[in-house]
Design a protein around this motif. Structure first.
Motif, PDB file in Angstrom:
ATOM      1  N   PRO A  51     -16.976  51.611   4.528  1.00 32.18           N
ATOM      2  CA  PRO A  51     -17.162  50.460   5.421  1.00 32.18           C
ATOM      3  C   PRO A  51     -16.100  50.369   6.514  1.00 32.18           C
ATOM      4  O   PRO A  51     -16.398  50.003   7.645  1.00 32.18           O
ATOM      5  CB  PRO A  51     -17.062  49.259   4.469  1.00 32.18           C
ATOM      6  CG  PRO A  51     -17.540  49.790   3.164  1.00 32.18           C
ATOM      7  CD  PRO A  51     -17.046  51.212   3.119  1.00 32.18           C
ATOM      8  N   LEU A  52     -14.847  50.727   6.165  1.00 32.66           N
ATOM      9  CA  LEU A  52     -13.781  50.559   7.149  1.00 32.66           C
ATOM     10  C   LEU A  52     -13.859  51.575   8.284  1.00 32.66           C
ATOM     11  O   LEU A  52     -13.088  51.505   9.238  1.00 32.66           O
ATOM     12  CB  LEU A  52     -12.408  50.608   6.464  1.00 32.66           C
ATOM     13  CG  LEU A  52     -12.190  49.553   5.381  1.00 32.66           C
ATOM     14  CD1 LEU A  52     -10.730  49.529   4.941  1.00 32.66           C
ATOM     15  CD2 LEU A  52     -12.605  48.160   5.857  1.00 32.66           C
ATOM     16  N   ASP A  53     -14.822  52.516   8.194  1.00 31.16           N
ATOM     17  CA  ASP A  53     -15.066  53.419   9.321  1.00 31.16           C
ATOM     18  C   ASP A  53     -15.840  52.699  10.425  1.00 31.16           C
ATOM     19  O   ASP A  53     -15.996  53.226  11.519  1.00 31.16           O
ATOM     20  CB  ASP A  53     -15.857  54.651   8.859  1.00 31.16           C
ATOM     21  CG  ASP A  53     -15.146  55.401   7.741  1.00 31.16           C
ATOM     22  OD1 ASP A  53     -13.916  55.258   7.634  1.00 31.16           O
ATOM     23  OD2 ASP A  53     -15.819  56.105   6.973  1.00 31.16           O
ATOM     24  N   PHE A  54     -16.342  51.496  10.104  1.00 32.19           N
ATOM     25  CA  PHE A  54     -17.121  50.725  11.079  1.00 32.19           C
ATOM     26  C   PHE A  54     -16.457  49.385  11.416  1.00 32.19           C
ATOM     27  O   PHE A  54     -16.963  48.641  12.231  1.00 32.19           O
ATOM     28  CB  PHE A  54     -18.538  50.465  10.528  1.00 32.19           C
ATOM     29  CG  PHE A  54     -19.308  51.735  10.281  1.00 32.19           C
ATOM     30  CD1 PHE A  54     -20.027  52.334  11.315  1.00 32.19           C
ATOM     31  CD2 PHE A  54     -19.290  52.347   9.041  1.00 32.19           C
ATOM     32  CE1 PHE A  54     -20.725  53.514  11.095  1.00 32.19           C
ATOM     33  CE2 PHE A  54     -19.982  53.533   8.815  1.00 32.19           C
ATOM     34  CZ  PHE A  54     -20.699  54.120   9.850  1.00 32.19           C
ATOM     35  N   LEU A  55     -15.371  49.060  10.720  1.00 30.47           N
ATOM     36  CA  LEU A  55     -14.690  47.778  10.924  1.00 30.47           C
ATOM     37  C   LEU A  55     -13.252  48.024  11.371  1.00 30.47           C
ATOM     38  O   LEU A  55     -12.541  48.834  10.767  1.00 30.47           O
ATOM     39  CB  LEU A  55     -14.650  46.976   9.614  1.00 30.47           C
ATOM     40  CG  LEU A  55     -15.970  46.473   9.029  1.00 30.47           C
ATOM     41  CD1 LEU A  55     -15.725  45.868   7.643  1.00 30.47           C
ATOM     42  CD2 LEU A  55     -16.623  45.451   9.951  1.00 30.47           C
TER      43      LEU A  55
END
Ligand code: ZN
Length: 334
Positions: free
Chosen positions: A253-257
């Motif tokens: 997820p943190l690849d998009f946030l």
């Protein structure tokens, strides 16, 4: 064109906080309604279909149902990422694993209408018992191995930044794996489990050096030089091609946030970047990936391997008493 697979471990805000020892995770704060649409848009723009490994607990909460349903409505696959997302899942016994996996399956069916038949352990935790329970429950593949020598280094960084007491550290002793994990194969194989077999599709690392190239790692490199990160990724994919490895790339997820989207997770290495820049970088890697390989979700990858004659491997997990003791004192901050 050669096949490659792509998946995303749908770790939620609370599970990062829990692993890190932050207060407030018990209320299960979620960013799925913010994060999932961003990921879906990025994938749709590139006509990519992937596997989302879903945490059962998130699927059991009505607040997440809309976000989780939108994943299957967009044509993506779902896999099981355990119920509680505890990276010490390898310590669970048989009956606790049965309970953990079936609860996750039921919750995922309720939220999405789809029963998962692929598994990835939280924090790459895996044991022979887990494999046996997966085989018994009719799973088609496991994707919990991460053959790298860098696991102990990642763990040292994590212990250094996390707020944990000695007991909590003990339970996290095998987090991110041991140096021995680096010796595991990169190419898919089958675990030999008595009468049964279980297909293993490892998270791919660089052939020979076993250096990681999952997207979070690439983002970490892009913070220094995006051109160099892209060159490194192309090199990794070129090495895969040269050595006949069908890569399986991992997203989080943190690849998009970015830090602006999720200030609660500022302690993560690549959260110093804002969300828009991050999504552009992630999009660049995905463009490189789909130009080099025919990219499919994990279940499709498993289908394509179903009739292949793959090597057999006996489970080779360390016994509990062989597990290294983690450091009890964090390194001094400088
Ligand atoms: Zn996870």
């Amino acid at each position: 064109m050669n096949t490659a697979s792509l998946s995303l471990d749908l770790d939620n805000l609370w599970s990062y906080m829990k692993t890190h020892g932050d207060a407030g995770w018990e209320r299960y704060p979620s960013y799925l309604d913010r994060m999932v649409p961003l990921a879906l848009r990025c994938l749709e723009e590139r006509d990519l279909q992937i596997t989302f490994f879903i945490v059962g607990l998130d699927a059991s909460l009505a607040q997440n149902h809309q976000a989780l349903r939108s994943i299957v409505e967009a044509g993506h696959e779902v896999g099981n990422h355990s119920f509680h997302h505890e990276p010490w899942l390898h310590l669970y016994d048989d009956s606790r694993l049965e309970d953990e996996l079936s609860r996750a399956e039921n919750a995922i069916v309720t939220a999405t209408g789809v029963r998962p038949d692929g598994f990835r352990g939280p924090g790459f935790s895996l044991s022979e018992t887990t494999l046996r329970v997966l085989a018994r429950r009719g799973y088609r593949y496991d994707a919990s191995t991460f053959p790298t020598y860098l696991g102990p280094l990642a763990r040292a960084y994590y212990f250094w930044t996390a707020k944990l007491d000695a007991e909590e550290k003990k339970r996290r002793a095998k987090l991110f794996g041991s140096v021995k994990d680096g010796l595991r194969p990169l190419k898919p194989y089958r675990w030999e489990l008595g009468e049964r077999r279980m297909l293993e599709i490892p998270v791919t690392t660089m052939p020979v050096s076993k250096a990681p190239f999952h997207v979070s790692y690439l983002l970490f490199l892009s913070m220094r030089s995006h051109l160099a990160a892209c060159a490194y990724f192309r090199l990794a994919l070129g090495m895969c091609r040269l050595t006949g490895v069908q890569p399986s790339l991992l997203l989080h997820p943190l690849d998009f946030l970015g830090g602006d989207d999720c200030p609660e997770l500022a302690f993560f290495p690549a959260m110093g970047v804002d969300g828009e820049a991050k999504r552009r970088w992630t999009g660049d890697y995905l463009d490189i990936y789909r130009k080099a390989f025919h990219v499919v979700p994990m279940g499709k990858h498993a289908d394509l391997l179903a009739d292949a004659s793959l090597p057999l491997r006996k489970p080779d997990f360390p016994r509990e008493d062989e597990t290294a003791t983690p450091p009890t004192e964090p390194a001094p901050q400088t």
